[in-house]
Design an enzyme around this catalytic site. Structure first.
Site, PDB file in Angstrom:
ATOM      1  N   LYS A  57       0.808  -1.232   0.000  1.00 26.96           N
ATOM      2  CA  LYS A  57       0.000   0.000   0.000  1.00 26.96           C
ATOM      3  C   LYS A  57       0.843   1.284   0.000  1.00 26.96           C
ATOM      4  O   LYS A  57       0.448   2.275  -0.595  1.00 26.96           O
ATOM      5  CB  LYS A  57      -0.962   0.021   1.189  1.00 26.96           C
ATOM      6  CG  LYS A  57      -2.127  -0.946   1.036  1.00 26.96           C
ATOM      7  CD  LYS A  57      -3.123  -0.787   2.176  1.00 26.96           C
ATOM      8  CE  LYS A  57      -4.246  -1.797   2.023  1.00 26.96           C
ATOM      9  NZ  LYS A  57      -5.311  -1.612   3.015  1.00 26.96           N
ATOM     10  N   ASP A 110      -9.998   2.962   1.998  1.00 29.25           N
ATOM     11  CA  ASP A 110     -10.116   2.210   3.264  1.00 29.25           C
ATOM     12  C   ASP A 110     -10.828   3.055   4.317  1.00 29.25           C
ATOM     13  O   ASP A 110     -11.795   2.613   4.932  1.00 29.25           O
ATOM     14  CB  ASP A 110      -8.735   1.811   3.792  1.00 29.25           C
ATOM     15  CG  ASP A 110      -8.124   0.656   3.025  1.00 29.25           C
ATOM     16  OD1 ASP A 110      -8.876  -0.218   2.562  1.00 29.25           O
ATOM     17  OD2 ASP A 110      -6.888   0.630   2.895  1.00 29.25           O
TER      18      ASP A 110
END
Ligand code: ATR
Length: 277
Positions: A64, A100
């Protein structure tokens, strides 16, 4: 067209299950694959996203952060968090997004009618997941975000980063939930496979009667943190809605159309072996 999730390992990822179901339900000819990518192959994998038939990708552990410099641009939240979970390929450009935290905020709203704007929040943990959630809560207008972490320096750094971006956040040394509207377990305590499935970071007995308790873990469906919330009669939410809503936001970025959230939930629950609720 193609899309997929980039991670290592990705064999246990639920994203191919519920994204594939979403594309099928919408009649879109998109195949969504698990793209297992060891760290040394990340740059090549990202370059491959520039093929004309690729819509984009999701990104998960451990890529990420590392993927960000390989992209053409970052949307504001992804830049602030320093992590990307969604890549959109459009007009030969790769843009990094972070859904997220916004998926977490959407899950609170859609599944529990909880508005982050004006809320006071106790965030337990200061790792990558906590970071995305803290910035999204701040962007949604949370009144105060208190961050506790086992390693206090990480909580202090995250609180300072959120405050520097204009959010109301501070580090705190205790896990006392008294006075908060929302208490979130972002630690790995209670997660399957960690050896901590009997543990919770926080005793919820002093929580306000209507405080919402959220655990971002979805395996198991009920962690000790959530079991206590349920036993106390507090409203609570497990980790699956956050996972689905981050995926729904990614789907909407790729396709420009609303995601079939109920279809995605059903597919994920079936794969987890849970009864559809
Ligand atoms: P993620 O990306 O899922 O947030 P992470 O960055 O590894 O993963 O963060 C894990 C979080 O769980 C951290 O807040 C970690 O605390 P530390 O920063 O002190 O390591 C927390 N955590 C892990 N094991 C823990 C334990 N036994 N007790 C309390 N917190 C724990």
């Amino acid at each position: 067209m193609r899309a997929g999730i980039i991670g290592h390992p990705v064999g246990h990822s639920l994203s191919p299950v519920f994204q594939g179901a979403a594309f099928r339900a919408c009649g879109l000819d998109v195949t969504y694959a698990a793209w297992d990518t060891p760290p040394g192959e990340l740059a090549g994998r990202v370059a491959g996203l520039r093929a004309p038939d690729v819509l984009g990708a999701n990104v998960t552990i451990p890529h990420k952060e590392a993927v960000a410099p390989l992209l053409d641009e970052l949307e504001l939240l992804a830049a602030r968090v320093g992590a990307v979970n969604t890549i959109v390929h459009r007009a030969a450009r790769l843009t990094g997004h972070n859904t997220d935290g916004s998926g977490f905020v959407a899950a609170l709203r859609e599944e529990r009618q909880f508005e982050a704007a004006g809320a006071t929040v106790l965030l337990l943990g200061a790792g990558g997941a906590s970071r995305g959630i803290a910035f999204a809560l701040a962007a949604a207008g949370a009144r105060d975000i208190a961050i506790w972490n086992r390693t206090p320096e990480r909580a202090q750094r995250l609180a300072a980063d959120v405050a520097a971006a204009g959010g109301a956040a501070h580090a705190q040394g205790a896990t006392d939930p008294a006075g908060f509207d929302l208490v979130v377990n972002c630690t790995s305590l209670g997660m399957s496979g960690t050896g901590t499935t009997g543990d919770s970071p926080c005793d919820l007995r002093r929580a306000a009667p209507r405080a919402l308790a959220v655990d971002i873990v979805y395996r198991p469906a009920e962690t000790p943190f959530l079991a206590q919330a349920r036993a106390l009669g507090l409203p609570w939410l497990g980790g699956l809605p956050m996972l689905i809503h981050q995926g729904a936001l990614a789907f909407e970025l790729w396709t420009g159309q609303p995601a079939p959230v109920a279809v995605m939930f059903a597919a994920a629950r079936a794969a987890l072996g849970e009864a559809a609720a």
